[in-house]
Design a protein around this motif. Structure first.
Motif, mmCIF file in Angstrom:
data_model
loop_
_atom_site.group_PDB
_atom_site.id
_atom_site.type_symbol
_atom_site.label_atom_id
_atom_site.label_comp_id
_atom_site.label_asym_id
_atom_site.label_seq_id
_atom_site.Cartn_x
_atom_site.Cartn_y
_atom_site.Cartn_z
ATOM 1 N N PRO A 1 0.793 -1.172 0.110
ATOM 2 C CA PRO A 1 0.414 -0.159 0.330
ATOM 3 C C PRO A 1 1.038 1.008 -0.550
ATOM 4 O O PRO A 1 0.754 1.869 -1.080
ATOM 5 C CB PRO A 1 -0.576 0.402 0.982
ATOM 6 C CG PRO A 1 -0.778 -1.036 1.507
ATOM 7 C CD PRO A 1 0.115 -1.966 0.974
ATOM 8 N N PHE A 2 2.135 0.964 0.764
ATOM 9 C CA PHE A 2 2.796 2.739 0.691
ATOM 10 C C PHE A 2 3.426 2.240 -0.686
ATOM 11 O O PHE A 2 4.729 3.353 -0.747
ATOM 12 C CB PHE A 2 3.882 2.479 1.923
ATOM 13 C CG PHE A 2 2.521 2.658 3.223
ATOM 14 C CD1 PHE A 2 3.483 1.893 4.070
ATOM 15 C CD2 PHE A 2 2.176 3.843 3.395
ATOM 16 C CE1 PHE A 2 2.306 1.829 5.711
ATOM 17 C CE2 PHE A 2 1.147 3.652 4.677
ATOM 18 C CZ PHE A 2 1.157 3.115 5.495
ATOM 19 N N ASP B 1 1.110 7.532 -1.298
ATOM 20 C CA ASP B 1 1.236 6.631 -0.611
ATOM 21 C C ASP B 1 -0.623 7.303 0.390
ATOM 22 O O ASP B 1 -1.556 7.681 1.185
ATOM 23 C CB ASP B 1 1.819 7.000 0.659
ATOM 24 C CG ASP B 1 3.170 6.493 0.410
ATOM 25 O OD1 ASP B 1 2.447 5.035 0.491
ATOM 26 O OD2 ASP B 1 3.613 6.855 0.952
ATOM 27 N N LEU C 1 -3.138 5.511 1.114
ATOM 28 C CA LEU C 1 -3.920 4.837 2.623
ATOM 29 C C LEU C 1 -3.045 5.328 3.641
ATOM 30 O O LEU C 1 -3.855 5.635 4.501
ATOM 31 C CB LEU C 1 -3.397 3.253 3.075
ATOM 32 C CG LEU C 1 -4.370 2.210 1.805
ATOM 33 C CD1 LEU C 1 -4.281 1.057 1.880
ATOM 34 C CD2 LEU C 1 -6.100 2.558 2.196
ATOM 35 N N LEU C 2 -1.871 5.521 3.409
ATOM 36 C CA LEU C 2 -1.042 6.355 4.499
ATOM 37 C C LEU C 2 -1.050 7.881 5.451
ATOM 38 O O LEU C 2 -1.965 8.669 5.374
ATOM 39 C CB LEU C 2 0.268 6.810 4.188
ATOM 40 C CG LEU C 2 0.980 7.359 5.659
ATOM 41 C CD1 LEU C 2 1.190 7.478 6.883
ATOM 42 C CD2 LEU C 2 2.662 6.948 5.359
ATOM 43 N N HIS C 3 -1.984 8.236 3.678
ATOM 44 C CA HIS C 3 -2.381 9.756 3.467
ATOM 45 C C HIS C 3 -3.901 10.069 4.169
ATOM 46 O O HIS C 3 -4.367 10.423 5.392
ATOM 47 C CB HIS C 3 -2.675 10.384 2.147
ATOM 48 C CG HIS C 3 -3.913 11.655 1.734
ATOM 49 N ND1 HIS C 3 -2.430 13.067 2.778
ATOM 50 C CD2 HIS C 3 -4.541 12.101 1.255
ATOM 51 C CE1 HIS C 3 -3.002 13.935 1.744
ATOM 52 N NE2 HIS C 3 -4.276 13.221 1.863
ATOM 53 N N TYR D 1 -5.045 8.105 6.398
ATOM 54 C CA TYR D 1 -4.611 7.439 7.922
ATOM 55 C C TYR D 1 -4.668 8.710 9.092
ATOM 56 O O TYR D 1 -4.638 8.909 9.810
ATOM 57 C CB TYR D 1 -3.404 6.538 7.779
ATOM 58 C CG TYR D 1 -3.208 6.309 9.701
ATOM 59 C CD1 TYR D 1 -4.014 5.196 9.954
ATOM 60 C CD2 TYR D 1 -2.190 6.848 10.451
ATOM 61 C CE1 TYR D 1 -3.911 4.887 10.937
ATOM 62 C CE2 TYR D 1 -2.296 6.505 11.618
ATOM 63 C CZ TYR D 1 -2.899 5.066 11.673
ATOM 64 O OH TYR D 1 -2.804 4.748 13.389
ATOM 65 N N LEU D 2 -3.947 9.347 7.974
ATOM 66 C CA LEU D 2 -2.684 11.013 8.787
ATOM 67 C C LEU D 2 -3.780 12.033 8.755
ATOM 68 O O LEU D 2 -3.817 13.157 9.399
ATOM 69 C CB LEU D 2 -1.440 11.202 8.215
ATOM 70 C CG LEU D 2 -0.345 9.816 8.110
ATOM 71 C CD1 LEU D 2 0.959 10.649 7.688
ATOM 72 C CD2 LEU D 2 -0.151 9.983 9.422
ATOM 73 N N HIS E 1 0.909 16.281 4.026
ATOM 74 C CA HIS E 1 -0.065 15.117 4.145
ATOM 75 C C HIS E 1 -1.295 15.939 4.639
ATOM 76 O O HIS E 1 -2.841 15.086 4.994
ATOM 77 C CB HIS E 1 0.138 13.930 4.738
ATOM 78 C CG HIS E 1 1.163 12.892 3.912
ATOM 79 N ND1 HIS E 1 0.154 12.315 3.310
ATOM 80 C CD2 HIS E 1 2.226 12.254 3.900
ATOM 81 C CE1 HIS E 1 1.066 11.435 2.812
ATOM 82 N NE2 HIS E 1 2.410 11.142 3.111
ATOM 83 N N PHE E 2 -1.314 16.880 5.654
ATOM 84 C CA PHE E 2 -1.874 17.550 6.856
ATOM 85 C C PHE E 2 -2.245 18.572 6.337
ATOM 86 O O PHE E 2 -3.572 19.340 6.251
ATOM 87 C CB PHE E 2 -1.286 17.282 8.268
ATOM 88 C CG PHE E 2 -1.166 16.334 9.110
ATOM 89 C CD1 PHE E 2 -1.978 15.825 9.365
ATOM 90 C CD2 PHE E 2 0.069 16.155 9.352
ATOM 91 C CE1 PHE E 2 -1.783 14.627 10.352
ATOM 92 C CE2 PHE E 2 0.405 14.704 9.437
ATOM 93 C CZ PHE E 2 -0.186 13.930 10.291
ATOM 94 N N ARG F 1 7.828 9.081 4.599
ATOM 95 C CA ARG F 1 7.094 8.209 4.630
ATOM 96 C C ARG F 1 7.813 6.687 5.139
ATOM 97 O O ARG F 1 7.295 6.098 6.155
ATOM 98 C CB ARG F 1 6.465 7.989 3.644
ATOM 99 C CG ARG F 1 5.409 9.005 3.273
ATOM 100 C CD ARG F 1 5.086 8.537 1.343
ATOM 101 N NE ARG F 1 3.887 9.830 0.876
ATOM 102 C CZ ARG F 1 4.140 9.861 -0.262
ATOM 103 N NH1 ARG F 1 5.407 9.855 -1.078
ATOM 104 N NH2 ARG F 1 3.337 11.426 -0.148
ATOM 105 N N ARG G 1 6.605 4.956 8.360
ATOM 106 C CA ARG G 1 5.581 3.238 8.132
ATOM 107 C C ARG G 1 6.475 2.742 9.438
ATOM 108 O O ARG G 1 5.862 1.664 9.633
ATOM 109 C CB ARG G 1 6.028 2.874 6.652
ATOM 110 C CG ARG G 1 5.028 2.064 6.006
ATOM 111 C CD ARG G 1 5.314 1.330 5.194
ATOM 112 N NE ARG G 1 7.278 1.457 4.179
ATOM 113 C CZ ARG G 1 7.335 1.259 3.195
ATOM 114 N NH1 ARG G 1 6.440 1.204 2.270
ATOM 115 N NH2 ARG G 1 8.592 1.393 2.761
ATOM 116 N N PRO H 1 -3.101 1.305 8.182
ATOM 117 C CA PRO H 1 -3.216 2.536 7.950
ATOM 118 C C PRO H 1 -5.282 1.887 7.006
ATOM 119 O O PRO H 1 -5.768 2.026 7.080
ATOM 120 C CB PRO H 1 -2.588 3.009 7.025
ATOM 121 C CG PRO H 1 -1.503 3.147 7.546
ATOM 122 C CD PRO H 1 -0.928 2.169 7.808
ATOM 123 N N PRO I 1 -7.507 5.980 12.265
ATOM 124 C CA PRO I 1 -7.056 6.193 13.696
ATOM 125 C C PRO I 1 -7.713 5.979 14.863
ATOM 126 O O PRO I 1 -7.565 5.492 15.932
ATOM 127 C CB PRO I 1 -6.291 7.626 13.679
ATOM 128 C CG PRO I 1 -6.294 7.091 12.074
ATOM 129 C CD PRO I 1 -7.993 6.813 11.441
#
Lengths: 159, 188
Positions: free
Chosen positions: A4-5, A10, A12-14, A16-17, B137-138, B165, B169, B179, B184
């Motif tokens: 996934p990463f 990314d 999924l990580l995106h 999630y964050l 990301h944020f 990342r 990870r 994820p 979360p």
């Protein structure tokens, strides 16, 4: 876990964050800011504070000065109406009624006298009403200007 | 500003967002508090218009980001020097490896603990990886916008985010956080 990463963004990580809640601010933050604001305001000279926070004498002085300015403007307008007609009379006498200038002044004099007569017949209450209406219009302009500022130029619009 | 209570309510409504943005970018509690205070002092100066603005959240986020990045820029020389020392594939440079492993069996390993674990991982990343990663990301900035904001090349932004990342990870996996298929707030 690997696949996934490996994609460039990314996702999924995106995701999630992005769903992580913002870290909690410490409870001391708000009181600290308020203390700093109070400290900064305390060292400001009184004339840089809002007028409502001025000393009583300063507020009374401001009101008195405003009243004097308003009275001066009103008396200036009143005297201006009278002097305009007397100026026209004297110009006609200097240049003579037959000359071009004299004729012009005579016309001006007649018109200004007529205007002054008409204006004098208007009751003072109407003048006051007009004055109040003008003041209200002026304040209205300030209100509209403030609204326009808030809509298009206020800090809340900055990105 | 005539009503301190109104401003205090405003501050309490936005303090987590402002502080959260600052601490994620700076990775330092005390510095984030300083930046958050500065943001709210600026907000106080413009409170008459801000309190009626529908975009106040965006304004606060932008000001926080700019102040935090300005703060980091003051240390930029040191920051860039360290970034040049990190070579691709250098496994010894894992910035989050030194954090103690989480006690997953503990009763306190709940959603808050997991969030804290992720935030700790972010904070442990070096600024050169953390800042572009947070911005991407944020703050949802594009690679190009991040490169422009940080005044670095596009390829460096991509490389730093990629390394960040990877480190994050590994950090998530140490706590068995995956994820995919979870949020979360749901237990792993």
């Amino acid at each position: 876990m690997s696949a996934p990463f490996d994609t460039p963004e990314d996702p999924l990580l995106h995701e999630y964050l992005r769903r992580l809640p913002a870290p909690k601010a410490p409870p001391s933050l708000a009181p600290r800011v308020l203390r700093e604001i109070a400290a900064r305001q305390a060292v400001l000279p009184w004339w840089r504070k809002p007028a409502a926070d001025w000393p009583l004498a300063a507020r009374a002085g401001l009101m008195g000065a405003s009243a004097v300015v308003a009275l001066l403007i009103l008396s200036w307008i009143e005297r201006g109406l009278g002097s305009w007609s007397s100026l026209s009379v004297s110009a006609g006498a200097v240049y003579g009624p037959e000359s071009v200038l004299g004729s012009g002044w005579n016309i001006t004099r007649v018109m200004s006298e007529a205007a002054a007569t008409i204006l004098r017949t208007i009751p003072s209450t109407i003048w006051w009403t007009l004055g109040v209406a003008m003041a209200a219009g002026y304040l209205g302009c300030i209100g509209v200007g403030g609204w326009v500022y808030r809509q298009w130029a206020a800090p809340g619009q900055e990105q | 500003m005539d009503d301190p209570q109104q401003f205090e309510a405003f501050m309490r409504a936005y303090q987590d967002m402002v502080f959260g943005t600052a601490i994620r970018l700076l990775g330092d509690f005390a510095e984030a508090q300083d930046i958050a205070q500065e943001v709210f002092l600026k907000a106080h100066a413009h409170f008459d218009s801000l309190s009626r603005s529908a975009t106040v959240g965006g304004w606060l986020k932008t000001v926080t980001r700019n102040l935090a990045l300005n703060h980091l820029t003051r240390h930029r020389a040191r920051w860039q020097t360290f970034s040049d020392l990190v070579k691709p594939g250098d496994e010894t440079s894992d910035p989050v490896a030194n954090l103690p492993a989480p006690d997953l069996a503990s009763e306190r390993w709940d959603a808050d603990a997991r969030h804290q674990w992720v935030e700790q991982g972010l904070a442990q990343l070096p600024a050169l990886q953390r800042v572009p990663l947070v911005l991407y990301h944020f703050e949802e900035l594009s690679y190009e916008a991040i490169a422009e904001e940080l005044d670095v090349s596009l390829s460096k932004v991509k490389t730093d985010i990629h390394r960040g990342r990877q480190a994050l990870r590994r950090h998530l996996l140490r706590a068995q956080l995956r994820p995919e298929g979870m949020t979360p707030d749901t237990p792993s």
